[in-house]
Scaffold this motif. Structure first.
Motif, PDB file in Angstrom:
ATOM      1  N   PRO A  21     -10.340   4.906 -15.575  1.00 52.73           N
ATOM      2  CA  PRO A  21     -10.504   6.090 -14.727  1.00 52.73           C
ATOM      3  C   PRO A  21     -10.942   5.698 -13.308  1.00 52.73           C
ATOM      4  N   GLY A  22     -10.402   6.449 -12.342  1.00 56.41           N
ATOM      5  CA  GLY A  22     -10.653   6.108 -10.939  1.00 56.41           C
ATOM      6  C   GLY A  22      -9.510   5.315 -10.336  1.00 56.41           C
ATOM      7  N   TYR A  23      -8.654   4.789 -11.229  1.00 61.76           N
ATOM      8  CA  TYR A  23      -7.497   3.991 -10.787  1.00 61.76           C
ATOM      9  C   TYR A  23      -6.236   4.369 -11.573  1.00 61.76           C
ATOM     10  N   ASN A  24      -6.361   5.306 -12.522  1.00 63.33           N
ATOM     11  CA  ASN A  24      -5.265   5.535 -13.470  1.00 63.33           C
ATOM     12  C   ASN A  24      -4.326   6.679 -13.112  1.00 63.33           C
ATOM     13  N   THR A  25      -4.360   7.096 -11.839  1.00 60.63           N
ATOM     14  CA  THR A  25      -3.328   8.002 -11.324  1.00 60.63           C
ATOM     15  C   THR A  25      -2.768   7.355 -10.059  1.00 60.63           C
ATOM     16  N   VAL A  26      -1.552   7.728  -9.697  1.00 60.15           N
ATOM     17  CA  VAL A  26      -0.978   7.174  -8.471  1.00 60.15           C
ATOM     18  C   VAL A  26      -1.826   7.564  -7.259  1.00 60.15           C
ATOM     19  N   ALA A  27      -2.334   8.782  -7.260  1.00 57.95           N
ATOM     20  CA  ALA A  27      -3.166   9.220  -6.135  1.00 57.95           C
ATOM     21  C   ALA A  27      -4.404   8.334  -5.995  1.00 57.95           C
ATOM     22  N   ASP A  28      -5.091   8.080  -7.104  1.00 58.94           N
ATOM     23  CA  ASP A  28      -6.287   7.228  -7.069  1.00 58.94           C
ATOM     24  C   ASP A  28      -5.922   5.792  -6.702  1.00 58.94           C
ATOM     25  N   PHE A  29      -4.821   5.314  -7.268  1.00 58.90           N
ATOM     26  CA  PHE A  29      -4.443   3.919  -7.014  1.00 58.90           C
ATOM     27  C   PHE A  29      -4.007   3.732  -5.560  1.00 58.90           C
ATOM     28  N   ASN A  30      -3.296   4.729  -5.016  1.00 56.19           N
ATOM     29  CA  ASN A  30      -2.925   4.661  -3.594  1.00 56.19           C
ATOM     30  C   ASN A  30      -4.171   4.582  -2.713  1.00 56.19           C
ATOM     31  N   ALA A  31      -5.184   5.374  -3.053  1.00 54.74           N
ATOM     32  CA  ALA A  31      -6.425   5.364  -2.267  1.00 54.74           C
ATOM     33  C   ALA A  31      -7.072   3.982  -2.312  1.00 54.74           C
ATOM     34  N   PHE A  32      -7.064   3.376  -3.490  1.00 59.53           N
ATOM     35  CA  PHE A  32      -7.578   2.006  -3.652  1.00 59.53           C
ATOM     36  C   PHE A  32      -6.780   1.023  -2.791  1.00 59.53           C
ATOM     37  N   LEU A  33      -5.454   1.122  -2.824  1.00 61.02           N
ATOM     38  CA  LEU A  33      -4.604   0.208  -2.056  1.00 61.02           C
ATOM     39  C   LEU A  33      -4.851   0.342  -0.550  1.00 61.02           C
ATOM     40  N   GLU A  34      -4.913   1.583  -0.086  1.00 65.66           N
ATOM     41  CA  GLU A  34      -5.103   1.799   1.353  1.00 65.66           C
ATOM     42  C   GLU A  34      -6.506   1.376   1.794  1.00 65.66           C
ATOM     43  N   ARG A  35      -7.470   1.565   0.916  1.00 64.50           N
ATOM     44  CA  ARG A  35      -8.827   1.099   1.211  1.00 64.50           C
ATOM     45  C   ARG A  35      -8.837  -0.419   1.377  1.00 64.50           C
ATOM     46  N   ARG A  36      -7.933  -1.069   0.644  1.00 62.01           N
ATOM     47  CA  ARG A  36      -7.819  -2.526   0.688  1.00 62.01           C
ATOM     48  C   ARG A  36      -6.844  -3.025   1.756  1.00 62.01           C
ATOM     49  N   GLY A  37      -6.289  -2.100   2.523  1.00 60.40           N
ATOM     50  CA  GLY A  37      -5.455  -2.499   3.654  1.00 60.40           C
ATOM     51  C   GLY A  37      -3.977  -2.671   3.381  1.00 60.40           C
ATOM     52  N   PHE A  38      -3.501  -2.227   2.216  1.00 65.06           N
ATOM     53  CA  PHE A  38      -2.067  -2.334   1.918  1.00 65.06           C
ATOM     54  C   PHE A  38      -1.315  -1.155   2.528  1.00 65.06           C
ATOM     55  N   LYS A  39      -0.106  -1.438   3.012  1.00 60.38           N
ATOM     56  CA  LYS A  39       0.711  -0.405   3.657  1.00 60.38           C
ATOM     57  C   LYS A  39       1.663   0.211   2.640  1.00 60.38           C
ATOM     58  N   LEU A  40       1.657   1.543   2.537  1.00 60.35           N
ATOM     59  CA  LEU A  40       2.478   2.231   1.548  1.00 60.35           C
ATOM     60  C   LEU A  40       3.742   2.828   2.176  1.00 60.35           C
ATOM     61  N   ASN A  41       4.793   2.839   1.394  1.00 59.08           N
ATOM     62  CA  ASN A  41       6.055   3.481   1.766  1.00 59.08           C
ATOM     63  C   ASN A  41       5.826   4.998   1.778  1.00 59.08           C
ATOM     64  N   ASP A  42       6.020   5.635   2.953  1.00 58.52           N
ATOM     65  CA  ASP A  42       5.799   7.085   3.031  1.00 58.52           C
ATOM     66  C   ASP A  42       7.091   7.884   3.124  1.00 58.52           C
ATOM     67  N   ALA A  43       8.240   7.252   2.829  1.00 56.40           N
ATOM     68  CA  ALA A  43       9.509   7.993   2.798  1.00 56.40           C
ATOM     69  C   ALA A  43       9.425   9.041   1.690  1.00 56.40           C
ATOM     70  N   GLY A  44       9.596  10.302   2.061  1.00 49.56           N
ATOM     71  CA  GLY A  44       9.483  11.368   1.070  1.00 49.56           C
ATOM     72  C   GLY A  44       8.057  11.607   0.609  1.00 49.56           C
ATOM     73  N   GLY A  45       7.092  11.116   1.384  1.00 49.26           N
ATOM     74  CA  GLY A  45       5.680  11.213   0.992  1.00 49.26           C
ATOM     75  C   GLY A  45       5.239   9.948   0.281  1.00 49.26           C
ATOM     76  N   LYS A  46       3.964   9.652   0.349  1.00 50.22           N
ATOM     77  CA  LYS A  46       3.474   8.413  -0.282  1.00 50.22           C
ATOM     78  C   LYS A  46       3.566   8.472  -1.808  1.00 50.22           C
ATOM     79  N   ILE A  47       3.497   9.688  -2.363  1.00 50.98           N
ATOM     80  CA  ILE A  47       3.675   9.859  -3.807  1.00 50.98           C
ATOM     81  C   ILE A  47       5.016  10.551  -4.044  1.00 50.98           C
ATOM     82  N   LYS A  48       5.897   9.867  -4.797  1.00 54.84           N
ATOM     83  CA  LYS A  48       7.186  10.454  -5.150  1.00 54.84           C
ATOM     84  C   LYS A  48       7.034  11.073  -6.546  1.00 54.84           C
TER      85      LYS A  48
END
Length: 297
Positions: free
Chosen positions: A188-215
């Motif tokens: 928990p805290g990492y087991n949804t795409v929304a939570d995991f995206n937040a973790f990735l961005e907090r860590r400085g990873f760049k996400l694909n935002d085509a069609g929104g960051k969550i498809k």
């Protein structure tokens, strides 16, 4: 180790070498206590790109995995990108699903078709037919060998102007395009795409935002996101060099199907979750290697 395990191991080891984000994400997950070791990650699926020309494409490439127990499943059409695709279910849940796409070369301009055939016409018979598919080392070697000569930078650029997918494949061939972290099995805290995206961005990873960051699929059962491919220095024919998009990492959340909603978390298995893929999601994930994403600051 089985033939399939040898093949998958070879694909992943080379992919990790070439895609720094893989180890960086795994290390960040270990540092935050999400996992203890990289083998704790469930690989939802791996994906390959192919070119639809005689002797190659899906009909050739899929033989490797069908021989090793995979089952061909749904067809997908990407009209704007001029692609066909299928996904393949693994022989056991411990193995990743496989997604293979193919460029409809005949739908491209005469100039682009001519460039592609200049290289792929060097392949005069289905190369998979000459491999011992029970020999994991032989299959591994094939998947990491060039089927045609290295393209010129000019040909790559001409293709990229019309189809970035075509340009990616003409240079990378059958190189593994991405692997996918199943986030729903994390803590928990990492087991949804929304939570995991937040973790990735907090860590400085760049996400694909085509069609929104969550498809998200229309049934809300499959949610996906991905990093943007890092640029790598590619060496073309005549020694010319240019930065081009490499591979990337994807993340998938497969939600529990409504009919299994009452199951306790410990009882939930793969068959209880949303299966397959979603064309609209995948359409935007493809753009993880496209300049509209890699070109952003």
């Amino acid at each position: 180790m089985t033939t399939l395990e040898t093949v998958l191991d070879g694909l992943m080891s080379r992919y990790k070498e070439r895609v720094p984000d893989v180890s960086a994400i795994i290390n960040a997950m270990i540092e935050e206590g999400v996992i203890v070791k990289d083998s704790d990650i469930e690989n939802d699926h791996i994906a390959f790109r192919t070119i639809g020309v005689p002797h190659l494409g899906i009909q050739s490439f899929e033989k490797i995995f069908l021989h090793n127990g995979y089952t061909k499943k749904d067809y997908y059409n990407f009209s704007e990108k001029k692609l066909d695709a299928y996904w393949y279910a693994p022989p056991a849940d411990k193995y990743p699903r496989i997604f293979i796409s193919e460029l409809r070369v005949k739908d491209l301009s005469p100039e682009a078709q001519a460039i592609i055939h200049r290289y792929t016409d060097e392949v005069t018979a289905d190369p998979v037919d000459s491999i011992d598919l029970n020999n994991g080392a032989a299959v591994d070697k094939f998947l990491h060998s060039a089927l045609w000569r290295t393209p010129t930078l000019a040909d790559y650029q001409t293709l990229a102007a019309e189809s970035e997918y075509a340009a990616w494949v003409i240079y990378n061939r059958y190189y593994l395009n991405h692997f996918t972290v199943s986030v729903h099995n994390l803590k928990p805290g990492y087991n949804t795409v929304a939570d995991f995206n937040a973790f990735l961005e907090r860590r400085g990873f760049k996400l694909n935002d085509a069609g929104g960051k969550i498809k998200t699929s229309p049934d809300k059962g499959l949610l996906q996101s991905s990093t943007v491919a890092r640029m790598i220095e590619a060496t073309f024919a005549n020694g010319e060099k240019q930065l081009i998009a490499g591979s990337y990492v994807e993340f998938a959340e497969r939600r529990v199907l409504p009919q299994f909603a009452q199951l306790p978390p410990a009882a939930i298995k793969r068959e209880h979750r949303r299966e397959g893929f979603e064309a609209n999601n995948a359409d935007k994930i493809f753009e993880s290697t496209y300049s509209n994403q890699t070109g952003k600051s």
